[in-house]
Design a protein around this motif. Structure first.
Motif, PDB file in Angstrom:
ATOM      1  N   THR A  20      31.212 128.777 -37.612  1.00  0.00           N
ATOM      2  CA  THR A  20      29.767 128.612 -37.447  1.00  0.00           C
ATOM      3  C   THR A  20      29.413 128.380 -35.985  1.00  0.00           C
ATOM      4  N   PHE A  21      30.111 127.447 -35.328  1.00  0.00           N
ATOM      5  CA  PHE A  21      29.848 127.195 -33.899  1.00  0.00           C
ATOM      6  C   PHE A  21      30.142 128.436 -33.053  1.00  0.00           C
ATOM      7  N   PHE A  22      31.207 129.162 -33.410  1.00  0.00           N
ATOM      8  CA  PHE A  22      31.549 130.380 -32.681  1.00  0.00           C
ATOM      9  C   PHE A  22      30.439 131.425 -32.855  1.00  0.00           C
ATOM     10  N   ASN A  23      29.901 131.548 -34.089  1.00  0.00           N
ATOM     11  CA  ASN A  23      28.792 132.472 -34.358  1.00  0.00           C
ATOM     12  C   ASN A  23      27.537 132.056 -33.593  1.00  0.00           C
ATOM     13  N   ILE A  24      27.269 130.753 -33.579  1.00  0.00           N
ATOM     14  CA  ILE A  24      26.106 130.264 -32.810  1.00  0.00           C
ATOM     15  C   ILE A  24      26.297 130.572 -31.326  1.00  0.00           C
ATOM     16  N   TYR A  25      27.487 130.344 -30.815  1.00  0.00           N
ATOM     17  CA  TYR A  25      27.799 130.619 -29.415  1.00  0.00           C
ATOM     18  C   TYR A  25      27.621 132.119 -29.121  1.00  0.00           C
ATOM     19  N   LEU A  26      28.168 132.962 -29.983  1.00  0.00           N
ATOM     20  CA  LEU A  26      28.043 134.407 -29.795  1.00  0.00           C
ATOM     21  C   LEU A  26      26.577 134.853 -29.885  1.00  0.00           C
ATOM     22  N   ARG A  28      23.897 133.136 -29.198  1.00  0.00           N
ATOM     23  CA  ARG A  28      23.192 132.749 -27.957  1.00  0.00           C
ATOM     24  C   ARG A  28      23.569 133.673 -26.801  1.00  0.00           C
ATOM     25  N   ASN A  29      24.824 133.998 -26.669  1.00  0.00           N
ATOM     26  CA  ASN A  29      25.253 134.899 -25.591  1.00  0.00           C
ATOM     27  C   ASN A  29      24.654 136.293 -25.772  1.00  0.00           C
ATOM     28  N   LYS A  32      21.065 136.020 -24.784  1.00  0.00           N
ATOM     29  CA  LYS A  32      20.939 135.979 -23.320  1.00  0.00           C
ATOM     30  C   LYS A  32      21.189 137.358 -22.733  1.00  0.00           C
ATOM     31  N   THR A  33      22.211 138.028 -23.227  1.00  0.00           N
ATOM     32  CA  THR A  33      22.532 139.355 -22.722  1.00  0.00           C
ATOM     33  C   THR A  33      21.396 140.326 -23.026  1.00  0.00           C
ATOM     34  N   THR A  34      20.857 140.255 -24.246  1.00  0.00           N
ATOM     35  CA  THR A  34      19.750 141.121 -24.628  1.00  0.00           C
ATOM     36  C   THR A  34      18.517 140.809 -23.791  1.00  0.00           C
TER      37      THR A  34
END
Length: 193
Positions: A20-26, A28-29, A32-34
């Motif tokens: 879940t934290f990894f998905n949230i991190y991804l 957000r990235n 940001k990238t978009t």
């Protein structure tokens, strides 16, 4: 076995929390990238729009050469108006303009006296003015312009009403920041029928 189940449960919770934290991190990235990519695309669009507007502005604004051309053509038109337009009404104003745009010698030729000497019934007005230019050179301080126009002369007291077709060569010189007519040469004058 109970310890094993608790250990397996805790491991499963840790893995689920980690995913879940990894998905949230991804997420957000990716956002940001978009966002950064969208901003970059917008920025490129604005840059292109600015370049298009700059080009349109260049197309609308007259060039330096065109501005100079406009300056001396305006002087020639004023010269024709103040030197060939003769009537009592507006004489002083035309005389004032003439002093500013003509050489002193030419001014004396067209305005030899302080008062309008032709009388109230005399009028002469140039119309249909066409100007022809020599090839322009930026470095030249002297320009020749050929002017062609029709001059309508009316003398009411003498029953005169005639039109002449005039062609004159006008020479201008650049003094400081203005053009001044220095000479005029009549090339052709004929009475129209």
């Amino acid at each position: 076995m109970k310890n094993k189940k608790i250990g397996l449960f805790v491991t499963l919770v840790v893995v689920i929390l980690g995913v879940t934290f990894f998905n949230i991190y991804l997420d957000r990235n990716i956002q940001k990238t978009t966002t950064n990519e969208n901003m970059r695309v917008e920025n490129e669009q604005f840059k292109q729009e600015n370049e298009d507007l700059k080009q349109r502005l260049k197309d609308v604004l007259p060039s330096a050469q065109e501005q100079k051309r406009t300056e001396y053509l305006s002087t020639v038109r004023q010269f024709i108006d103040v030197s060939y337009h003769r009537e009592k009404d507006g004489f002083d104003k035309r005389k004032e303009i003439a002093k500013d745009i003509m050489s002193e010698e030419l001014y004396e030729q067209f305005y030899p006296s302080e008062e309008f000497v032709y009388g109230d019934s005399y009028t002469s007005k140039p119309t249909d003015v066409q100007l022809y230019l020599q090839q322009y050179d930026n470095k030249k301080e002297e320009i020749n312009v050929v002017a062609e126009f029709v001059n309508h002369l009316v003398i009411k007291d003498e029953n005169v009403d005639e039109k002449t077709h005039d062609i004159v060569k006008i020479t201008l010189k650049k003094y400081v920041n203005k053009w001044q007519v220095t000479s005029i040469e009549e090339l052709k004058t004929e009475i129209e029928k």
